[in-house]
Design an enzyme around this catalytic site. Structure first.
Site, PDB file in Angstrom:
ATOM      1  N   HIS A  35       7.273   0.551  -8.961  1.00 46.99           N
ATOM      2  CA  HIS A  35       8.518   0.283  -9.689  1.00 46.99           C
ATOM      3  C   HIS A  35       9.694   0.150  -8.706  1.00 46.99           C
ATOM      4  O   HIS A  35      10.545  -0.726  -8.865  1.00 46.99           O
ATOM      5  CB  HIS A  35       8.841   1.431 -10.649  1.00 46.99           C
ATOM      6  CG  HIS A  35       7.838   1.636 -11.743  1.00 46.99           C
ATOM      7  ND1 HIS A  35       7.039   2.742 -11.819  1.00 46.99           N
ATOM      8  CD2 HIS A  35       7.513   0.879 -12.819  1.00 46.99           C
ATOM      9  CE1 HIS A  35       6.265   2.683 -12.888  1.00 46.99           C
ATOM     10  NE2 HIS A  35       6.520   1.556 -13.517  1.00 46.99           N
ATOM     11  N   LYS A 148       1.056  -6.641 -11.097  1.00 49.25           N
ATOM     12  CA  LYS A 148       0.057  -5.663 -11.554  1.00 49.25           C
ATOM     13  C   LYS A 148      -0.373  -5.981 -12.988  1.00 49.25           C
ATOM     14  O   LYS A 148      -1.541  -5.894 -13.345  1.00 49.25           O
ATOM     15  CB  LYS A 148       0.673  -4.268 -11.465  1.00 49.25           C
ATOM     16  CG  LYS A 148       0.004  -3.199 -12.286  1.00 49.25           C
ATOM     17  CD  LYS A 148      -1.133  -2.612 -11.516  1.00 49.25           C
ATOM     18  CE  LYS A 148      -1.977  -1.618 -12.293  1.00 49.25           C
ATOM     19  NZ  LYS A 148      -1.391  -1.013 -13.444  1.00 49.25           N
TER      20      LYS A 148
HETATM   21  P1  AMP Z   1       5.413  -0.003 -16.625  1.00 49.10           P
HETATM   22  O1  AMP Z   1       6.441   1.058 -16.466  1.00 49.10           O
HETATM   23  O2  AMP Z   1       4.044   0.448 -16.270  1.00 49.10           O
HETATM   24  O3  AMP Z   1       5.507  -0.737 -17.929  1.00 49.10           O
HETATM   25  O4  AMP Z   1       5.740  -1.079 -15.507  1.00 49.10           O
HETATM   26  C1  AMP Z   1       7.012  -1.615 -15.360  1.00 49.10           C
HETATM   27  C2  AMP Z   1       6.960  -2.758 -14.402  1.00 49.10           C
HETATM   28  O5  AMP Z   1       6.468  -2.305 -13.147  1.00 49.10           O
HETATM   29  C3  AMP Z   1       6.017  -3.875 -14.858  1.00 49.10           C
HETATM   30  O6  AMP Z   1       6.609  -5.122 -14.564  1.00 49.10           O
HETATM   31  C4  AMP Z   1       4.794  -3.635 -14.020  1.00 49.10           C
HETATM   32  O7  AMP Z   1       4.037  -4.797 -13.789  1.00 49.10           O
HETATM   33  C5  AMP Z   1       5.408  -3.133 -12.743  1.00 49.10           C
HETATM   34  N1  AMP Z   1       4.439  -2.370 -11.949  1.00 49.10           N
HETATM   35  C6  AMP Z   1       3.691  -1.313 -12.355  1.00 49.10           C
HETATM   36  N2  AMP Z   1       2.871  -0.906 -11.370  1.00 49.10           N
HETATM   37  C7  AMP Z   1       3.074  -1.733 -10.319  1.00 49.10           C
HETATM   38  C8  AMP Z   1       2.517  -1.856  -9.001  1.00 49.10           C
HETATM   39  N3  AMP Z   1       1.552  -1.026  -8.555  1.00 49.10           N
HETATM   40  N4  AMP Z   1       2.967  -2.844  -8.195  1.00 49.10           N
HETATM   41  C9  AMP Z   1       3.925  -3.703  -8.642  1.00 49.10           C
HETATM   42  N5  AMP Z   1       4.497  -3.639  -9.854  1.00 49.10           N
HETATM   43  C10 AMP Z   1       4.081  -2.677 -10.686  1.00 49.10           C
END
Ligand code: AMP
Length: 277
Positions: A35, A148
């Site tokens: 993030h 991701k």
């Molecule tokens: P989430 O909080 O899991 O909904 O993720 C929020 C954002 O962070 C989304 O755009 C995800 O794709 C991105 N994200 C989550 N994990 C990763 C990672 N390991 N590398 C890059 N982006 C990520």
């Protein structure tokens, strides 16, 4: 931190009056280095960065982990303050889904290609609806999403085009642990043994990508990859090669550029990952 729409609008109009550009990074909190990489990328693309933290009930099915989803709000705020995030937007469920809420965006195209949608039938409607709302609330010039969630990135890109939203969607590369495991808030669920096994997913993806790039038949490579994932103790939802642009199925590397995508469950935790070919 901002918790009401009028306060958000005040911040936005101040920035707009100064001709600042604005980037939005939508998250569900439980922030990790993946993030934070999105936030850094957003800071390179705009003068002002809003990070939203909202655990979106609409994208969880009744049998999924909404209640157990990790919440680390104080640590999230500290990490974002450290990066000088301009605004942390923390809407309540009542703001996002007020009483009587009756409108859902149901995406098609990349949201109906038989990957995540086959296993989480209401997921992308939940995502599309909340992302559309966040984009309308924040009116950002740019919004950053991680690769991701590769299918989600495609769905959001299409959504913005289809609804004439004036935000450029930017994809950010996957941030991984040293052993290859893609960072995820859900990694917190893994037992020590599951954590040891979890990098298998990325290792298999990388091996399959190499073999496919070298010209080995896609079908047999994926069959072998699936067997390796299952042998490691995962229940496999899918391991697929798709066109990177459209997510349409492929049979040969000649249809490239390709993306390999995987989703698998270990214990009670469902992990997803993908690599380019
Ligand atoms: P989430 O909080 O899991 O909904 O993720 C929020 C954002 O962070 C989304 O755009 C995800 O794709 C991105 N994200 C989550 N994990 C990763 C990672 N390991 N590398 C890059 N982006 C990520």
């Amino acid at each position: 931190m901002i918790r009401t729409l009028p306060a958000l609008k005040r911040a936005l109009s101040l920035w707009r009056a100064r001709r600042d550009t604005i980037a939005l990074v939508p998250t569900m909190g439980a922030l990790h280095a993946g993030h934070l990489a999105l936030v850094r990328l957003a800071q390179r693309r705009a003068n002002r960065v809003i990070v939203s933290i909202f655990v979106n009930p609409a994208q969880f099915a009744p049998n999924e982990d909404l209640r157990a989803y990790p919440r680390t709000f104080a640590a999230d705020c500290a990490a974002l303050a450290n990066l000088n995030t301009d605004v942390i937007w923390v809407p309540s469920v009542e703001i996002m889904y007020p009483s009587g809420f009756a409108t859902r965006i149901v995406p098609e195209g990349p949201a109906t290609v038989g990957l995540e949608d086959a296993f989480r039938p209401r997921f992308f409607a939940g995502v599309a609806t909340v992302v559309a709302k966040l984009l309308i609330q924040c009116e950002p010039d740019v919004a950053v999403f991680g690769e991701k969630d590769f299918q989600q990135l495609k769905v959001v890109t299409r959504l913005v085009r289809d609804l004439n939203l004036e935000t450029r969607i930017v994809g950010a590369p996957i941030v991984r642990e040293k052993d290859g495991l893609a960072l995820s808030s859900r990694n917190a669920y893994l037992s020590p043994h599951e954590r040891e096994v979890a990098p298998t997913l990325h290792r298999v993806l990388a091996d399959c990508a190499k073999a496919i790039a070298a010209g080995r038949p896609v079908d047999s490579v994926l069959k072998q990859g699936s067997a390796a994932i299952t042998a490691a103790g995962f229940a496999l939802d899918y391991l697929e090669a798709r066109r990177a642009q459209t997510l349409a199925p492929v049979t040969s590397v000649k249809e490239g550029p390709l993306r390999l995508l995987v989703a698998a469950r270990i214990g009670n935790t469902r992990l997803i990952d993908n690599v380019e070919v």
